[in-house]
Scaffold this motif. Structure first.
Motif, PDB file in Angstrom:
ATOM      1  N   LYS A 142       0.840  -1.200   0.000  1.00  0.00           N
ATOM      2  CA  LYS A 142       0.000   0.000   0.000  1.00  0.00           C
ATOM      3  C   LYS A 142       0.885   1.265   0.000  1.00  0.00           C
ATOM      4  O   LYS A 142       0.625   2.226  -0.737  1.00  0.00           O
ATOM      5  CB  LYS A 142      -0.894  -0.025   1.251  1.00  0.00           C
ATOM      6  N   PHE A 143       1.933   1.191   0.816  1.00  0.00           N
ATOM      7  CA  PHE A 143       2.868   2.320   0.918  1.00  0.00           C
ATOM      8  C   PHE A 143       3.566   2.575  -0.434  1.00  0.00           C
ATOM      9  O   PHE A 143       3.607   3.711  -0.919  1.00  0.00           O
ATOM     10  CB  PHE A 143       3.895   2.003   2.012  1.00  0.00           C
ATOM     11  N   ILE A 144       4.038   1.497  -1.029  1.00  0.00           N
ATOM     12  CA  ILE A 144       4.745   1.632  -2.323  1.00  0.00           C
ATOM     13  C   ILE A 144       3.786   2.162  -3.381  1.00  0.00           C
ATOM     14  O   ILE A 144       4.138   3.040  -4.182  1.00  0.00           O
ATOM     15  CB  ILE A 144       5.375   0.274  -2.740  1.00  0.00           C
ATOM     16  N   ASP A 145       2.573   1.655  -3.354  1.00  0.00           N
ATOM     17  CA  ASP A 145       1.577   2.109  -4.328  1.00  0.00           C
ATOM     18  C   ASP A 145       1.250   3.594  -4.127  1.00  0.00           C
ATOM     19  O   ASP A 145       1.131   4.354  -5.094  1.00  0.00           O
ATOM     20  CB  ASP A 145       0.309   1.246  -4.179  1.00  0.00           C
ATOM     21  N   SER A 146       1.136   3.994  -2.851  1.00  0.00           N
ATOM     22  CA  SER A 146       0.801   5.406  -2.585  1.00  0.00           C
ATOM     23  C   SER A 146       1.934   6.337  -3.012  1.00  0.00           C
ATOM     24  O   SER A 146       1.685   7.458  -3.444  1.00  0.00           O
ATOM     25  CB  SER A 146       0.464   5.605  -1.102  1.00  0.00           C
ATOM     26  N   LEU A 147       3.178   5.854  -2.890  1.00  0.00           N
ATOM     27  CA  LEU A 147       4.313   6.699  -3.298  1.00  0.00           C
ATOM     28  C   LEU A 147       4.317   6.947  -4.810  1.00  0.00           C
ATOM     29  O   LEU A 147       4.718   8.009  -5.266  1.00  0.00           O
ATOM     30  CB  LEU A 147       5.641   6.044  -2.900  1.00  0.00           C
ATOM     31  N   SER A 148       3.866   5.933  -5.541  1.00  0.00           N
ATOM     32  CA  SER A 148       3.860   6.100  -7.006  1.00  0.00           C
ATOM     33  C   SER A 148       2.769   7.072  -7.453  1.00  0.00           C
ATOM     34  O   SER A 148       2.738   7.465  -8.611  1.00  0.00           O
ATOM     35  CB  SER A 148       3.687   4.749  -7.697  1.00  0.00           C
ATOM     36  N   LYS A 149       1.892   7.461  -6.497  1.00  0.00           N
ATOM     37  CA  LYS A 149       0.836   8.422  -6.865  1.00  0.00           C
ATOM     38  C   LYS A 149       1.054   9.775  -6.179  1.00  0.00           C
ATOM     39  O   LYS A 149       0.109  10.537  -6.004  1.00  0.00           O
ATOM     40  CB  LYS A 149      -0.528   7.855  -6.438  1.00  0.00           C
TER      41      LYS A 149
END
Lengths: 171, 244
Positions: free
Chosen positions: B154-161
């Protein structure tokens, strides 16, 4: 013996005079035509110069009008500059580490655990632990059915506790 | 005697020849003069003038071409929606800032970690080197994080946005299946704005489909506020500089 050359000389003189007259007339006609051509060239030159000057003036006016709109051009230049940079940075390929990570993990069945991941743009290695061979087979089936271009099983161990450790290199 | 007659006659025949030649060539003097005048005028006047006409013609063609570009440029610039362009520029600069994006990226990582229940253990920020002159400059962020696998994803995904633009360089995860410790290396980017406009006679490059797509992607990035640093609590001592 006497030779009369006077008669012949007069004939020649008449011929010469005629020739001279024709040559003179022709030469003046040629000169006149040449001057007309010269005048035409000057005329064309003047026309072209005027046209050139009017185009230069038109260009200067347009340049002034564009300068007034330079704020819009600056904004457009900024946007184009940023999109050009972003185009190089944004990696839309499915090989991006985070995309591979999410895709591989989403394939894991219940019971399988991710023990280790090394994800880089040119290398993706994952160590998976499964409680039994059935789960391991499920993982292999899911991975081989996916869109990955290369899947390499670098190691497979059965531990003393009865769990399987499979190391996969995926691209 | 014969020899004498011969010698006496020689100058007479020469004078007759010269006279005859003069008479014969007299008829060519005018045409020849005109020929020379034409030749001289051609060399000194007609040739250079004709060349000048060709040069002017080439210049006119070039000017017409330039003016067409300028007219097109002016029309395009006039028809541009300035408010839309301002918004697009703001979005683009938010994704790739004008100054070093390290601090903004740190704020993003901190906030995203907090909202994803991730613990950040170590954090390193370093300026990267860009190989190309016109390329964006890189700032590298390396940190150790720990949390559950779903929280990490979730953290990695949020960083990409998140804005500024963040790209994952590498992810190294080690875990026991419950808590995973991860070494994450990310890159964020910044670049100075162009200092000058392209030459006036360069055709205007408008925002095309590809740019629109990229702007759409950049528009989806959410910038985090830098927040504030809580001031240190006041010392109990009245004068902290006074010796103990």
């Amino acid at each position: 013996m006497g030779i009369n050359l006077v008669g012949q000389a007069s004939k020649k003189e008449v011929q010469n005079k005629r020739l001279t007259s024709v040559l003179k007339r022709t030469s003046f006609i040629v000169l006149a035509v040449y001057f007309v051509a010269l005048a035409f060239v000057f005329g064309v030159k003047v026309l072209f110069s005027r046209k050139d000057a009017s185009l230069v003036l038109e260009g200067q006016n347009l340049a002034k009008q564009i300068k007034v709109l330079s704020a819009s051009e600056t904004l457009l230049n900024t946007v184009k500059n940023r999109t050009a940079l972003a185009g190089k940075i944004i990696d839309n390929s499915p090989q991006a580490p985070e995309k591979l990570l999410v895709e591989v993990i989403s394939m894991l069945p219940i019971g399988a655990k991710v023990i280790q991941v090394d994800a880089q743009p040119d290398n993706f290695n994952v160590l998976i632990e499964t409680p039994d061979s059935k789960t391991l087979t499920q993982i292999f089936s899911a991975i081989t059915a996916s869109q990955f271009t290369s899947i390499e099983l670098s190691s497979l161990n059965l531990t003393d506790t009865g769990v399987y450790n499979a190391s996969l290199n995926i691209r | 005697m014969i020899g004498q007659t011969f010698n006496q006659n020689r100058p007479l025949s020469q004078s007759l020849d010269t006279q005859g030649l003069k008479t014969k060539t007299r008829s060519f003097w005018v045409p020849l003069s005109i020929f020379f005048v034409i030749t001289a005028l051609s060399i000194t006047v007609l040739g250079p003038q004709t060349q000048s006409i060709f040069d002017t013609r080439e210049h006119i063609v070039q000017l017409q071409q330039d003016n067409r570009v300028l007219v097109d440029k002016k029309n395009k610039l006039t028809s541009i929606d300035k408010s839309l362009l301002t918004r697009q520029a703001r979005i683009a600069v938010s994704a790739i800032p004008v100054e070093s994006s390290g601090l903004a990226a740190l704020a993003t990582v901190r906030n995203k970690a907090f909202s994803s229940n991730i613990t950040i253990n170590q954090l390193r920020v370093s300026e990267g080197e860009s190989s190309e002159k016109d390329a964006a400059k890189e700032v590298r962020l390396q940190f150790e994080i720990s949390g559950s696998l779903s929280d990490l994803l979730k953290f990695i995904d949020s960083l990409s946005k998140a804005a500024p633009l963040l790209r994952i360089a590498s992810v190294k995860m080690v875990g026991d299946g419950v808590t995973i410790s991860t070494d994450l290396e990310m890159k964020t980017f910044w670049a100075e704005l162009p200092v000058s406009l392209p030459p006036l006679n360069t055709p205007l490059n408008q925002v095309n489909k590809k740019d629109q797509d990229l702007l759409g992607q950049m528009n989806n990035l959410k910038a985090e506020s830098l927040g504030f640093v809580a001031p240190a609590s006041a010392s109990a001592r009245e004068n902290p500089f006074a010796p103990y």
